[in-house]
Design a protein around this motif. Structure first.
Motif, PDB file in Angstrom:
ATOM      1  N   VAL A  48      17.164  67.536 102.219  1.00 48.75           N
ATOM      2  CA  VAL A  48      16.325  68.195 103.225  1.00 48.75           C
ATOM      3  C   VAL A  48      15.049  67.372 103.340  1.00 48.75           C
ATOM      4  CG1 VAL A  48      15.068  70.286 103.828  1.00 48.75           C
ATOM      5  CG2 VAL A  48      17.291  70.463 102.675  1.00 48.75           C
ATOM      6  N   MET A  49      14.719  66.969 104.577  1.00 50.55           N
ATOM      7  CA  MET A  49      13.565  66.089 104.798  1.00 50.55           C
ATOM      8  C   MET A  49      12.445  66.857 105.496  1.00 50.55           C
ATOM      9  SD  MET A  49      14.284  62.830 103.893  1.00 50.55           S
ATOM     10  CE  MET A  49      13.634  61.598 104.982  1.00 50.55           C
ATOM     11  N   SER A  50      11.289  66.882 104.870  1.00 46.17           N
ATOM     12  CA  SER A  50      10.118  67.455 105.528  1.00 46.17           C
ATOM     13  C   SER A  50       9.593  66.434 106.527  1.00 46.17           C
ATOM     14  CB  SER A  50       9.034  67.777 104.498  1.00 46.17           C
ATOM     15  OG  SER A  50       8.454  66.578 104.014  1.00 46.17           O
ATOM     16  N   SER A  51       8.696  66.850 107.391  1.00 47.20           N
ATOM     17  CA  SER A  51       8.142  65.910 108.368  1.00 47.20           C
ATOM     18  C   SER A  51       7.370  64.791 107.672  1.00 47.20           C
ATOM     19  CB  SER A  51       7.258  66.634 109.382  1.00 47.20           C
ATOM     20  OG  SER A  51       6.214  67.302 108.721  1.00 47.20           O
ATOM     21  N   VAL A  52       6.809  65.065 106.518  1.00 43.26           N
ATOM     22  CA  VAL A  52       6.108  64.022 105.742  1.00 43.26           C
ATOM     23  C   VAL A  52       7.129  63.047 105.149  1.00 43.26           C
ATOM     24  CG1 VAL A  52       4.668  63.598 103.719  1.00 43.26           C
ATOM     25  CG2 VAL A  52       4.141  65.514 105.239  1.00 43.26           C
ATOM     26  N   ASP A  53       8.239  63.574 104.640  1.00 46.93           N
ATOM     27  CA  ASP A  53       9.269  62.732 104.021  1.00 46.93           C
ATOM     28  C   ASP A  53       9.872  61.726 104.998  1.00 46.93           C
ATOM     29  OD1 ASP A  53       9.028  64.016 101.582  1.00 46.93           O
ATOM     30  OD2 ASP A  53      10.735  65.370 101.933  1.00 46.93           O
ATOM     31  N   THR A  54      10.022  62.122 106.273  1.00 48.24           N
ATOM     32  CA  THR A  54      10.699  61.242 107.235  1.00 48.24           C
ATOM     33  C   THR A  54       9.941  59.943 107.458  1.00 48.24           C
ATOM     34  OG1 THR A  54       9.655  62.294 109.144  1.00 48.24           O
ATOM     35  CG2 THR A  54      11.825  63.139 108.453  1.00 48.24           C
ATOM     36  N   ASN A  55       8.671  59.925 107.141  1.00 49.04           N
ATOM     37  CA  ASN A  55       7.897  58.695 107.299  1.00 49.04           C
ATOM     38  C   ASN A  55       7.435  58.120 105.959  1.00 49.04           C
ATOM     39  OD1 ASN A  55       6.902  56.713 108.993  1.00 49.04           O
ATOM     40  ND2 ASN A  55       4.897  57.648 109.127  1.00 49.04           N
ATOM     41  N   SER A  88      11.429  53.667 106.677  1.00 50.81           N
ATOM     42  CA  SER A  88      11.431  55.128 106.568  1.00 50.81           C
ATOM     43  C   SER A  88      12.563  55.638 107.458  1.00 50.81           C
ATOM     44  CB  SER A  88      10.097  55.696 107.058  1.00 50.81           C
ATOM     45  OG  SER A  88       9.969  55.519 108.459  1.00 50.81           O
ATOM     46  N   PHE A  89      12.870  56.934 107.374  1.00 49.14           N
ATOM     47  CA  PHE A  89      13.899  57.461 108.263  1.00 49.14           C
ATOM     48  C   PHE A  89      13.483  57.297 109.717  1.00 49.14           C
ATOM     49  CE2 PHE A  89      15.801  60.898 110.806  1.00 49.14           C
ATOM     50  CZ  PHE A  89      17.101  60.416 110.788  1.00 49.14           C
ATOM     51  N   GLU A  90      12.204  57.500 110.022  1.00 50.85           N
ATOM     52  CA  GLU A  90      11.742  57.336 111.403  1.00 50.85           C
ATOM     53  C   GLU A  90      11.925  55.893 111.875  1.00 50.85           C
ATOM     54  OE1 GLU A  90       7.823  58.990 111.941  1.00 50.85           O
ATOM     55  OE2 GLU A  90       8.481  60.942 111.180  1.00 50.85           O
ATOM     56  N   ASP A  91      11.648  54.910 111.004  1.00 56.18           N
ATOM     57  CA  ASP A  91      11.884  53.503 111.339  1.00 56.18           C
ATOM     58  C   ASP A  91      13.371  53.256 111.573  1.00 56.18           C
ATOM     59  OD1 ASP A  91       9.137  52.992 110.797  1.00 56.18           O
ATOM     60  OD2 ASP A  91       9.568  52.339 108.741  1.00 56.18           O
ATOM     61  N   PHE A  92      14.198  53.800 110.682  1.00 52.01           N
ATOM     62  CA  PHE A  92      15.651  53.650 110.752  1.00 52.01           C
ATOM     63  C   PHE A  92      16.166  54.239 112.063  1.00 52.01           C
ATOM     64  CE2 PHE A  92      20.014  54.756 109.166  1.00 52.01           C
ATOM     65  CZ  PHE A  92      20.368  53.536 108.616  1.00 52.01           C
ATOM     66  N   LEU A  93      15.656  55.394 112.432  1.00 48.71           N
ATOM     67  CA  LEU A  93      16.051  56.061 113.670  1.00 48.71           C
ATOM     68  C   LEU A  93      15.624  55.226 114.878  1.00 48.71           C
ATOM     69  CD1 LEU A  93      17.461  58.635 114.680  1.00 48.71           C
ATOM     70  CD2 LEU A  93      15.229  59.746 114.697  1.00 48.71           C
ATOM     71  N   ASP A  94      14.417  54.661 114.836  1.00 49.40           N
ATOM     72  CA  ASP A  94      13.957  53.783 115.920  1.00 49.40           C
ATOM     73  C   ASP A  94      14.875  52.571 116.066  1.00 49.40           C
ATOM     74  OD1 ASP A  94      11.773  55.387 116.505  1.00 49.40           O
ATOM     75  OD2 ASP A  94      10.337  54.147 115.394  1.00 49.40           O
ATOM     76  N   LEU A  95      15.242  51.974 114.941  1.00 52.12           N
ATOM     77  CA  LEU A  95      16.134  50.819 114.952  1.00 52.12           C
ATOM     78  C   LEU A  95      17.442  51.179 115.644  1.00 52.12           C
ATOM     79  CD1 LEU A  95      16.874  48.506 111.938  1.00 52.12           C
ATOM     80  CD2 LEU A  95      18.695  49.388 113.333  1.00 52.12           C
ATOM     81  N   PHE A  96      18.049  52.288 115.235  1.00 46.74           N
ATOM     82  CA  PHE A  96      19.310  52.701 115.832  1.00 46.74           C
ATOM     83  C   PHE A  96      19.141  53.047 117.302  1.00 46.74           C
ATOM     84  CE2 PHE A  96      21.121  52.564 111.736  1.00 46.74           C
ATOM     85  CZ  PHE A  96      22.498  52.604 111.886  1.00 46.74           C
ATOM     86  N   SER A  97      17.997  53.617 117.665  1.00 50.39           N
ATOM     87  CA  SER A  97      17.760  53.977 119.064  1.00 50.39           C
ATOM     88  C   SER A  97      17.707  52.725 119.940  1.00 50.39           C
ATOM     89  CB  SER A  97      16.464  54.777 119.188  1.00 50.39           C
ATOM     90  OG  SER A  97      16.267  55.214 120.521  1.00 50.39           O
TER      91      SER A  97
END
Length: 181
Positions: A45-52, A81-90
């Motif tokens: 479970v990822m909090s909004s802080v964890d995602t970055n 971070s997960f947000e970076d990873f998501l940006d990459l995939f996007s």
């Protein structure tokens, strides 16, 4: 509509959807891939802080892996971070527009970050593409030929506009600059 205990809150999912080209299902699939890279380090479970905050170091699978991770990591280190990873995939998704992909392709090839693709950037790109299998003479020959064909203003380097011109004539760009989720 409440979200049962899941990976992200409804608000987090909505924010991710607003910033990417993905559906909720695709975001969750990308998170599973992210978590598979380090299951002991990534909480379920990822909090909004964890995602970055939680970052994964890059892993060498592709000759451009390190460079791609550097470009997409917020701090430029290559740890995603997960947000970076998501940006990459996007950006690498099949539905991302050519213009966005072109911007990131240019950033990936601009190893020195000077907003031009100079001879050293082209050498580095060529070394990655060929996994250092060309001699220095072969590398220099290819670099000179690339500049001869693409450097429209003869300044010894490619500007973004010149790079964009090359990409616009490349029918394979959209099919090769993507990843399936």
């Amino acid at each position: 509509m409440g979200n049962k205990v899941g990976v992200f809150t409804d608000e987090q999912i909505e924010a991710f959807q607003d910033c990417t080209f993905f559906t909720k299902k695709e975001i969750l699939r990308i998170f599973r891939r992210f978590r598979e890279l380090a299951p002991n380090a990534i909480p379920k479970v990822m909090s909004s802080v964890d995602t970055n905050r939680i970052r994964l170091p890059y892993q060498q699978e592709n000759p451009f892996c390190e460079r791609i991770c550097q470009v997409f990591s917020e701090d430029g280190t290559g740890a995603l971070s997960f947000e970076d990873f998501l940006d990459l995939f996007s950006v690498l998704s099949e539905i991302a527009p050519r213009e966005l992909k072109t911007v990131y392709a240019f950033k990936i090839y601009d190893f020195d970050g000077d907003n031009y693709l100079g001879k050293e950037d082209l050498r580095s790109t060529l070394r990655c593409l060929t996994r250092n299998e060309l001699s220095e003479e072969e590398v220099e020959f290819v670099v000179e030929k690339v500049l001869e064909e693409t450097d429209l203003d003869d300044d010894g380097k490619l500007s973004y506009i010149e790079f964009e011109h090359v990409i616009s004539r490349s029918p394979d760009f959209m099919t090769t600059f993507h990843v399936r989720i």
